[in-house]
Design a protein around this motif. Sequence first.
Motif, PDB file in Angstrom:
ATOM      1  N   ARG A  45       0.813  -1.216   0.000  1.00 40.59           N
ATOM      2  CA  ARG A  45       0.000   0.000   0.000  1.00 40.59           C
ATOM      3  C   ARG A  45       0.849   1.269   0.000  1.00 40.59           C
ATOM      4  N   ASP A  46       2.032   1.227   0.571  1.00 38.69           N
ATOM      5  CA  ASP A  46       2.887   2.413   0.650  1.00 38.69           C
ATOM      6  C   ASP A  46       4.003   2.399  -0.394  1.00 38.69           C
ATOM      7  N   GLN A  47       3.899   1.517  -1.368  1.00 42.25           N
ATOM      8  CA  GLN A  47       4.984   1.374  -2.337  1.00 42.25           C
ATOM      9  C   GLN A  47       4.852   2.402  -3.459  1.00 42.25           C
ATOM     10  N   LEU A  48       5.955   3.116  -3.719  1.00 44.80           N
ATOM     11  CA  LEU A  48       6.012   4.086  -4.812  1.00 44.80           C
ATOM     12  C   LEU A  48       6.577   3.407  -6.051  1.00 44.80           C
ATOM     13  N   GLY A  49       6.032   3.753  -7.208  1.00 47.02           N
ATOM     14  CA  GLY A  49       6.533   3.174  -8.449  1.00 47.02           C
ATOM     15  C   GLY A  49       5.508   3.316  -9.557  1.00 47.02           C
ATOM     16  N   VAL A  50       5.928   2.906 -10.755  1.00 44.11           N
ATOM     17  CA  VAL A  50       5.052   2.931 -11.922  1.00 44.11           C
ATOM     18  C   VAL A  50       5.234   1.638 -12.699  1.00 44.11           C
ATOM     19  N   ALA A  51       4.253   1.353 -13.517  1.00 41.70           N
ATOM     20  CA  ALA A  51       4.334   0.213 -14.426  1.00 41.70           C
ATOM     21  C   ALA A  51       4.420   0.741 -15.854  1.00 41.70           C
ATOM     22  N   HIS A  52       5.276   0.074 -16.649  1.00 40.57           N
ATOM     23  CA  HIS A  52       5.432   0.427 -18.059  1.00 40.57           C
ATOM     24  C   HIS A  52       5.604  -0.857 -18.850  1.00 40.57           C
ATOM     25  N   LYS A  53       5.183  -0.824 -20.097  1.00 39.59           N
ATOM     26  CA  LYS A  53       5.211  -2.055 -20.890  1.00 39.59           C
ATOM     27  C   LYS A  53       6.627  -2.510 -21.215  1.00 39.59           C
ATOM     28  N   THR A  54       7.533  -1.584 -21.508  1.00 35.14           N
ATOM     29  CA  THR A  54       8.858  -1.983 -22.000  1.00 35.14           C
ATOM     30  C   THR A  54      10.026  -1.351 -21.262  1.00 35.14           C
ATOM     31  N   ALA A  55       9.814  -0.366 -20.423  1.00 35.55           N
ATOM     32  CA  ALA A  55      10.935   0.280 -19.727  1.00 35.55           C
ATOM     33  C   ALA A  55      11.599  -0.721 -18.798  1.00 35.55           C
TER      34      ALA A  55
END
Length: 236
Positions: free
Chosen positions: A171-181
């Motif tokens: 719940r406190d995790q920072l980040g993003v999802a990307h298809k190819t990065a």
Amino acid sequence: MPEPRRPNCAAGVTVVALLLAVTLATGCGSSGRRAAVPTEGSSGAADPPKAPAITAGATPDTARALPAPSSSAAVTPNGPKTRRPIPPAHPVPAAFRPAPGAPSDAQVRNELAQLDAIQRQEHQRALSAAAASLAELLPWSQEPKSGTQVSVASVFRDYGLGLACGGVLGRDQLGVAHKTAPCGTLITLTYGGRSLTVPVIDRGPYVAGREWDLTGATADALAFPGLGQIQWSLAG
């Protein structure tokens, strides 16, 4: 000529007095010592004295003062009532018997835990395979690397599920999802005057027109509404 003998009156009176005294004495003694006549149904002998009843917890001294309990004590309507047990919603029939060789509850729970672990692993493998396929179609090298870009982003809050770059989402995790990065690539996101640099931790979003998927904690830090355009750039 001799005088005739006169009867002795005094002696006769004495004899009569003695007889009367004996008669009176006999009558008084019999009336004073009259024996008790047993009634019908009695044995004629005196009943032995009843021993006082001793209650639980009473000492011998206090037991003498306690009266014997009455066997015909009535139960008052205001007395304590026994509560009936609540029947189960699914009672087990008396004739029910587990089938021979049926697993126990502990074995079933263990198998369910193993199945859940397998599903998590398959989910991560599917994400990794999808990311590899997309990387071949749209390599990260073809993405613009300089300046600030504007793309459509969304938010994912699948807490407890596996991440393509390892671990599970918190719940406190920072980040993003990307298809190819590549995993770990630092991306600076800007929305509404707020900026935040976070790493790539997962693959996605797999929805046409969307490029970034922010974790719940990242969206909350930027006050991102959940779906919309966002500015991004490579950090450093």
